[in-house]
Write a protein that holds these residues in place. Structure first.
Motif, short mmCIF file in Angstrom:
data_model
loop_
_atom_site.label_atom_id
_atom_site.label_comp_id
_atom_site.label_asym_id
_atom_site.label_seq_id
_atom_site.Cartn_x
_atom_site.Cartn_y
_atom_site.Cartn_z
N PRO A 112 45.87 45.08 35.05
CA PRO A 112 47.08 45.19 34.08
C PRO A 112 47.39 45.07 34.88
O PRO A 112 47.51 45.29 36.64
N GLU A 113 49.27 44.90 35.62
CA GLU A 113 49.67 45.35 36.19
C GLU A 113 50.07 46.84 36.34
O GLU A 113 50.54 47.12 34.93
N VAL A 114 50.72 47.09 37.66
CA VAL A 114 50.91 49.09 37.09
C VAL A 114 51.75 49.38 37.88
O VAL A 114 52.48 49.03 38.82
N SER B 24 49.74 32.05 36.06
CA SER B 24 50.82 33.02 36.45
C SER B 24 51.44 34.42 34.90
O SER B 24 51.87 35.19 35.33
N SER B 25 51.57 33.53 34.33
CA SER B 25 51.22 34.06 33.02
C SER B 25 49.90 34.04 31.51
O SER B 25 49.48 33.26 31.49
N PRO B 26 49.34 34.99 32.18
CA PRO B 26 47.75 34.69 31.63
C PRO B 26 48.01 34.85 29.72
O PRO B 26 48.79 36.03 29.57
N THR B 27 47.48 34.33 28.67
CA THR B 27 47.50 33.87 27.54
C THR B 27 46.60 34.39 27.08
O THR B 27 46.38 34.94 25.67
N GLY B 28 45.26 35.06 27.32
CA GLY B 28 44.33 35.75 26.62
C GLY B 28 43.32 34.52 27.12
O GLY B 28 41.72 34.39 26.79
N VAL C 231 42.10 28.01 41.38
CA VAL C 231 41.92 29.54 42.36
C VAL C 231 43.19 30.02 42.70
O VAL C 231 44.00 29.22 43.80
N HIS C 232 43.54 30.22 41.78
CA HIS C 232 45.34 30.86 41.74
C HIS C 232 45.34 31.62 42.96
O HIS C 232 44.73 31.73 43.40
N PRO C 233 46.78 31.69 43.39
CA PRO C 233 46.98 32.64 44.78
C PRO C 233 46.24 34.18 44.09
O PRO C 233 46.09 35.12 45.14
N GLU C 234 47.02 35.08 43.07
CA GLU C 234 46.21 36.04 42.96
C GLU C 234 44.70 36.39 43.23
O GLU C 234 44.27 37.57 43.78
N LEU C 235 44.19 34.90 43.18
CA LEU C 235 42.33 35.38 42.77
C LEU C 235 41.99 35.06 44.45
O LEU C 235 41.38 35.62 45.11
N VAL C 236 42.97 34.56 45.70
CA VAL C 236 42.90 34.51 47.16
C VAL C 236 43.39 36.15 47.25
O VAL C 236 42.22 36.48 48.49
#
Length: 381
Positions: free
Chosen positions: A313-315, A275-279, A33-38
């Motif tokens: 995606p980052e917008v 933090s850097s999704p690779t796919g 659980v990374h921060p983005e999922l929180v």
């Protein structure tokens, strides 16, 4: 131990035992659980009005509930310790994640989790104890870490469809937070001889099937490392362990029969948001194993379910995106989307097709199809 398949394009069918028992096991990759999922859980709690203390992980995990909930025994891998209900929470490198994730794992259908990893001791013994306390509260089983020396000596055995199944878990140790010698029992550290002793204790206590979760290998490599391959050979030659479930690489690695026993080298991430999704780190697999009691032991067949974590995606401010762009982090059963895409655009559907094809390639990279008999789990049987 599982029976060895005969030579040829199809595995041999062992002699059935009259009145023989059977059960199914679903096993998935790392819950990280990374921060983005929180942040996603907070957004979902606001929308659903559910969850606890402003966090709801239910929508994130809901995509795999139809698979996980129908298994007789569903095993997750809880990678990190949990914190207090309202935080504070931390991400990499010393994780401390919301305990609400454990409630959602139970709600999805998980029965038990392995808890031995290189992050188990990120917050010392207090983190280990808090995690196991919450798992007990929500009714989620656990193995691999312990709150006391006495608990560490116990063997976890569950009755599944009338079969006594032991679950063991071992991990290599973190160099960042090494466990003090006086608390070396806090989690099971990877050692072949210790695994052999643990299996022997389980058999002595009546275990008819022994499943091993093992945290091993190199991160972000889709091929098993040489130490993984060597350990798999030793375990399948020198023990009677019936199934080996691997974690830690955060990407999908092969599933293969080794000396007649299924070894899932790495199931990828069940859910994560690096933090850097690779796919590749968003792709995972649920291993589905059916145990059937034969005349000479247990026959184990293997299936798999490809999964993908959708990442928005980052917008940039004012940027216009396609109508069906991903807007939330969601764990997806890839088969369901590919077989019933609805009005998804070809661009978005292509991502799911890529995941399905790529996962298949990694899983089969050590010869699992053909004689080994690994197949994708159909939506309906």
């Amino acid at each position: 131990m599982a029976l060895t398949a005969a030579c040829g394009s199809e595995p041999a069918t062992p002699a059935a035992k009259p009145g023989g028992r059977s059960f199914t096991v679903a096993a998935a990759g790392d819950v990280l659980v990374h921060p983005e999922l929180v942040e996603q859980a907070a957004k979902d709690a606001e929308a659903t009005g559910k969850g606890e203390a402003g966090l709801d992980f239910g929508p994130l995990l809901a995509g795999v509930k139809p698979v996980i909930s129908k298994a007789d025994l569903a095993i997750c891998h809880m990678e990190t310790p949990v914190g207090k209900l309202k935080g504070p929470f931390e991400g990499y490198p010393e994780f401390l994640v919301p305990p609400q994730i454990l409630t959602s794992l139970k709600d999805v259908g998980y029965d038990t989790c392995s808890t031995a990893s290189n992050h188990t001791y990120d917050h010392g013994l207090s983190g280990v104890r808090r995690t196991l306390d919450v798992m007990d509260e929500v009714g989620l089983g656990h193995t691999g870490s312990a709150r006391s020396r006495e608990e560490a000596a116990k063997t976890v055995i569950r009755e599944v469809n009338g079969v006594k199944v032991a679950h063991l878990a071992f991990s290599w140790e973190s160099f960042l937070n090494p466990t003090p010698d006086k608390q070396g029992w806090a989690f099971n550290q990877l050692d072949t001889d210790e695994i052999k002793k643990a299996e022997a204790r389980a058999r002595k206590q009546g275990a008819e099937v022994v499943i091993l979760s093992v945290h091993w290998g190199l991160e972000h490599y889709n091929e098993p490392s040489v130490p993984q391959l060597r350990l798999a050979e030793r375990l399948t030659e020198e023990t009677g362990i019936d199934l080996v479930i691997g974690h830690h690489a955060h990407v999908v690695q092969p599933i293969q029969k080794v000396n007649g026993t299924w070894v899932a080298y790495g199931l990828g991430n069940q859910v994560a948001r690096h933090s850097s999704p690779t796919g590749l780190t968003e792709e995972g697999v649920i291993g589905w194993f059916e145990f059937r009691e034969g005349a000479d032991g247990w026959d184990v067949s293997a299936r798999y379910v490809p999964t993908l974590v959708d990442v928005p995606p980052e917008v940039e401010p004012g940027e216009k995106l396609p109508a069906d762009v991903v807007t939330d982090h969601r764990l997806v059963d890839v088969r369901r989307v590919v077989e019933a895409p609805g009005d998804l655009s070809e661009e978005r559907l292509a991502r799911y097709r890529l995941a399905e094809d790529r996962i298949r390639g990694f899983l089969f990279n050590r010869g699992a199809p053909g004689g080994d008999g690994l197949k994708e789990l159909p939506l309906k049987e």
